[in-house]
Scaffold this motif. Structure first.
Motif, PDB file in Angstrom:
ATOM      1  N   THR A  87       0.840  -1.186   0.000  1.00 33.09           N
ATOM      2  CA  THR A  87       0.000   0.000   0.000  1.00 33.09           C
ATOM      3  C   THR A  87       0.880   1.243   0.000  1.00 33.09           C
ATOM      4  O   THR A  87       0.517   2.276   0.522  1.00 33.09           O
ATOM      5  CB  THR A  87      -0.916   0.005   1.230  1.00 33.09           C
ATOM      6  N   THR A 103     -12.655   3.331  10.864  1.00 34.76           N
ATOM      7  CA  THR A 103     -11.727   2.359  11.416  1.00 34.76           C
ATOM      8  C   THR A 103     -12.315   1.606  12.606  1.00 34.76           C
ATOM      9  O   THR A 103     -12.952   2.199  13.481  1.00 34.76           O
ATOM     10  CB  THR A 103     -10.428   3.053  11.853  1.00 34.76           C
ATOM     11  N   ASP A 160      -7.500   0.750   3.754  1.00 30.92           N
ATOM     12  CA  ASP A 160      -8.091   2.080   3.721  1.00 30.92           C
ATOM     13  C   ASP A 160      -8.553   2.392   2.303  1.00 30.92           C
ATOM     14  O   ASP A 160      -8.006   1.889   1.324  1.00 30.92           O
ATOM     15  CB  ASP A 160      -7.075   3.132   4.167  1.00 30.92           C
ATOM     16  N   ASP A 161      -9.563   3.240   2.211  1.00 30.25           N
ATOM     17  CA  ASP A 161     -10.075   3.684   0.919  1.00 30.25           C
ATOM     18  C   ASP A 161      -9.907   5.189   0.827  1.00 30.25           C
ATOM     19  O   ASP A 161      -9.975   5.894   1.837  1.00 30.25           O
ATOM     20  CB  ASP A 161     -11.542   3.290   0.769  1.00 30.25           C
ATOM     21  N   ASP A 162      -9.703   5.696  -0.384  1.00 32.41           N
ATOM     22  CA  ASP A 162      -9.466   7.119  -0.570  1.00 32.41           C
ATOM     23  C   ASP A 162     -10.644   7.979  -0.132  1.00 32.41           C
ATOM     24  O   ASP A 162     -10.478   9.169   0.150  1.00 32.41           O
ATOM     25  CB  ASP A 162      -9.141   7.418  -2.040  1.00 32.41           C
ATOM     26  N   GLY A 219     -12.261   7.962   2.570  1.00 35.76           N
ATOM     27  CA  GLY A 219     -12.217   8.306   3.978  1.00 35.76           C
ATOM     28  C   GLY A 219     -13.446   7.877   4.760  1.00 35.76           C
ATOM     29  O   GLY A 219     -13.526   8.111   5.969  1.00 35.76           O
ATOM     30  N   LEU A 231     -13.780   1.157   4.637  1.00 36.28           N
ATOM     31  CA  LEU A 231     -12.659   0.237   4.547  1.00 36.28           C
ATOM     32  C   LEU A 231     -13.025  -0.824   3.520  1.00 36.28           C
ATOM     33  O   LEU A 231     -14.197  -1.128   3.322  1.00 36.28           O
ATOM     34  CB  LEU A 231     -12.379  -0.425   5.900  1.00 36.28           C
TER      35      LEU A 231
END
Length: 216
Positions: A20, A91, A144-146, A148, A151
């Motif tokens: 990542t 998260t 993580d995903d862009d 925000g 997930l």
């Protein structure tokens, strides 16, 4: 390489090669450099990338297709079945979770099953997810995903009787991908983008709630 859901250490082997890190570029003859996918897109199959990108639309279509008699069942699930309910800070903290399956679609419309147990662990700085009880036992890694607000889970499905499962991407029939979103304080949903054996006829969504110390 194979992994067993009996322990989280083995999960570190499954996707140990996943990267990542910063974006990489590759030069193309007689053309500009082409950016290579990073994060979860560097690991996910093209089919799973497409399904993940289409998840919100798919939820909307499936809920709209339910008969009017199912409206009360949908409403009873609250934000769990609201396609746009995702909040910031998705998260999950490491620890045990109750994970209750709600299945949308098929002959029964909306069905809620009894809760099982799942576990979130930190392994070498990465988060793993393991479903510990029940007949279908997905396990793998969280990315993580862009956006925000979500997930991405990429893992494999282990039948209850099997001692292990192959790593993600090795056996397509065992691959499991999902989107995890926080939908309320201490409440998450994990929507599987492909339901094993059912195709697009059903959508499986797990409600994740932390297990309070001392509770059973």
């Amino acid at each position: 390489m194979r992994w067993s859901l009996m322990g989280t250490v083995a999960l570190s082997v499954v996707l140990a090669g996943c990267s990542t890190g910063p974006k990489a570029v590759v030069s193309v003859a007689a053309g500009a450099p082409v950016e290579q996918p990073t994060g979860w897109r560097a690991t996910a199959t093209s089919d799973d990338q497409r399904r993940i990108d289409d998840l919100t639309g798919r939820m909307q279509r499936m809920l709209a297709a339910l008969p009017a008699t199912m409206r009360a069942r949908v409403a009873a699930q609250g934000m769990l079945l609201n396609p746009t309910a995702g909040l910031d800070a998705p998260t999950l903290s490491p620890g045990s979770y109750q994970c209750r399956l709600v299945r949308v679609g098929g002959r029964r419309g909306v069905v809620s099953y009894k809760s099982d147990f799942c576990y979130i662990a930190m392994v070498d700085g990465k988060q793993s997810f393991t479903k510990q009880t029940g007949t279908q036992l997905p396990g793998g890694w969280l990315f993580d995903d862009d956006s925000g607000k979500r997930l991405i889970f990429l893992g494999t499905l282990r039948p209850q009787q099997a001692p292990s499962a192959p790593p993600y991407g090795e056996v397509r029939q065992r691959d499991v991908a999902a989107v995890i979103e926080r939908i309320a304080p201490f409440r998450w949903r994990m929507a599987l983008v492909k339901n094993d054996g059912q195709g697009d006829q059903t959508l499986d969504i797990y409600e994740l709630i932390p297990v309070v110390n001392g509770s059973s």
